[in-house]
Motif scaffolding. Structure first.
Motif, short mmCIF file in Angstrom:
data_model
loop_
_atom_site.label_atom_id
_atom_site.label_comp_id
_atom_site.label_asym_id
_atom_site.label_seq_id
_atom_site.Cartn_x
_atom_site.Cartn_y
_atom_site.Cartn_z
N ASP A 115 0.81 -1.22 0.00
CA ASP A 115 0.00 0.00 0.00
C ASP A 115 0.84 1.27 0.00
O ASP A 115 0.49 2.25 -0.68
CB ASP A 115 -0.93 0.02 1.22
CG ASP A 115 -2.12 -0.91 1.07
OD1 ASP A 115 -2.64 -1.02 -0.05
OD2 ASP A 115 -2.53 -1.52 2.07
N ASN A 149 -8.59 4.00 -4.56
CA ASN A 149 -8.66 2.54 -4.47
C ASN A 149 -10.12 2.11 -4.39
O ASN A 149 -10.96 2.84 -3.86
CB ASN A 149 -7.89 2.03 -3.25
CG ASN A 149 -7.83 0.52 -3.20
OD1 ASN A 149 -8.52 -0.11 -2.43
ND2 ASN A 149 -6.98 -0.06 -4.04
N GLY A 152 -9.03 -2.69 -2.37
CA GLY A 152 -7.77 -3.27 -1.92
C GLY A 152 -6.94 -3.82 -3.06
O GLY A 152 -6.69 -3.13 -4.05
N GLY A 216 -10.76 -8.40 -4.64
CA GLY A 216 -10.40 -8.09 -3.27
C GLY A 216 -11.38 -8.74 -2.30
O GLY A 216 -12.51 -9.06 -2.65
N PRO A 278 -10.70 0.49 2.34
CA PRO A 278 -10.54 -0.96 2.19
C PRO A 278 -9.71 -1.59 3.31
O PRO A 278 -9.93 -2.75 3.66
CB PRO A 278 -9.83 -1.11 0.84
CG PRO A 278 -10.09 0.16 0.12
CD PRO A 278 -10.15 1.21 1.18
N LYS A 279 -8.76 -0.85 3.85
CA LYS A 279 -7.94 -1.39 4.93
C LYS A 279 -8.81 -1.74 6.14
O LYS A 279 -8.65 -2.80 6.76
CB LYS A 279 -6.87 -0.38 5.35
CG LYS A 279 -5.84 -0.02 4.29
CD LYS A 279 -4.78 0.89 4.90
CE LYS A 279 -3.74 1.34 3.88
NZ LYS A 279 -4.25 2.39 3.00
N SER A 282 -11.50 -4.58 5.22
CA SER A 282 -10.96 -5.91 4.95
C SER A 282 -10.73 -6.72 6.22
O SER A 282 -10.74 -7.95 6.19
CB SER A 282 -9.65 -5.80 4.16
OG SER A 282 -8.64 -5.20 4.94
#
Length: 352
Positions: A115, A149, A152, A216, A278-279, A282
């Protein structure tokens, strides 16, 4: 009495402020995303709207259209941007490849390691290079504002077996988008590419029309693909899922410089929001995948190197077959090398 007077004055001030803001509105930005309110794209748009409207003191209003209210696919939406019926649209690389094929450079596998590198690259001159190319190829109509993004990193997932090395992909029927590069990569790795529209993927996995996909984890879980039999997920992280944010260049350039600055800063805030979203999402998605019986495999550095070696022919294919592909790849690899050097230096400084 005094309290009542203060309340009346406060209410009058609020109403006056609202009237001033409404009367001061000079520009409206119509922004659309073919997604839903659980998506990173929506998170980014909410941040953009809030920033731009506040920073412009109401001079700019941002209207959000989530889903297919204004247009149904990448080509149609980008045509709307070019025609001026849509001001802002977000696409994946596949969604824009029909008009700007070289944006598929982000789908070339194993070029960015993590990332920090991806965010460094997409916040710099590489994005400006793609902006110049898109403006040139659209006759000055479509402007790339930023790249964020949307989900991910792409990882290989399937219904049949754990994928440890490239040979394990051999023969698998893998869903791809209609763009050329993902299909070529799938073939290069020995699998069988099968273009399937996103809304049809669940049923296609369930019925065996396809046996795998490259997505993802947040997309995998939000679409409930494990319920369709998708069980095996290999975190090879072969491509960063870039989100291309396009704007009508005519609408942008019609604004005075101070308003354009606010819009640019708004897209910077949007980019940071989509990097972060997304971090966070996820974490729960991976936990849910495992709780539902999913098989999660993390390749060793040696195994990732084997995947990259197996995928190497697709780089030559890209520069040979994609319009302006060599130009885009040269700019991309230079940006990645510079980012890697800067991030490595920062890491060294921070651990010593």
């Amino acid at each position: 009495m005094l309290n009542q007077t203060l309340k009346s004055l406060t209410l009058a001030a609020l109403l006056a402020g609202s009237a001033i803001a409404a009367s001061a509105q000079e520009y409206t930005i119509r922004a659309t995303a073919n997604s839903n309110e659980q998506d990173e794209d929506y998170d980014g748009l909410v941040v953009f709207k809030n920033y731009v409207e506040a920073a412009s003191n109401g001079a700019i209003a941002v209207e959000l259209f989530i889903g297919t209210q204004l247009c149904g696919n990448g080509a149609e939406c980008l045509q709307g941007v070019a025609d001026g019926t849509i001001d802002v649209f977000i696409s994946t690389s596949g969604g824009a490849a029909g008009i700007f094929p070289y944006v598929q450079v982000l789908d070339l596998p194993y070029l960015m390691s993590d990332d920090r590198i991806a965010e460094h690259v997409l916040s710099g001159d590489f994005t400006r290079k793609l902006r110049d190319m898109a403006l040139e190829d659209s006759g000055g109509a479509i402007r790339l504002m930023t790249i964020g993004n949307t989900g991910g990193w792409r990882n290989f997932a399937n219904t049949q077996r754990r994928v440890v090395d490239p040979q394990d992909l051999a023969g698998l029927k893998m869903r791809t988008v209609v763009a050329d590069l993902p299909q070529e990569l799938t073939r290069t790795l020995g699998a069988s590419p099968t273009p399937i529209p996103w809304p049809e993927l669940f049923t296609s996995l369930q019925t065996g029309v396809v046996e795998g996909t490259a997505n993802g984890i947040t997309d995998i879980m939000s679409m409930k693909f494990p319920d369709a039999g998708l069980k095996y997920l290999t975190l090879d992280g072969h491509a960063y899922m870039g989100a291309f944010w396009w704007m009508s260049n005519e609408k942008f350039m019609a604004m005075p410089e101070d308003m354009r600055r606010i819009v640019v800063d708004g897209f910077s805030a949007l980019q940071q929001a989509t990097f972060a979203s997304p971090k966070r999402k996820s974490i729960e998605a991976y936990q849910q995948f495992l709780a539902e019986g999913g098989d999660l495999y993390v390749p060793s550095p040696e195994q990732k190197a084997a995947f990259k070696e197996a995928a190497a022919p697709v780089y030559d294919w890209f520069t040979t077959n994609v319009g302006r592909g060599e130009e885009a790849l040269t700019a991309f690899t230079a940006a990645v090398e510079a980012a890697q050097a800067e991030v490595d230096a920062a890491r060294a400084a921070d651990i010593n």
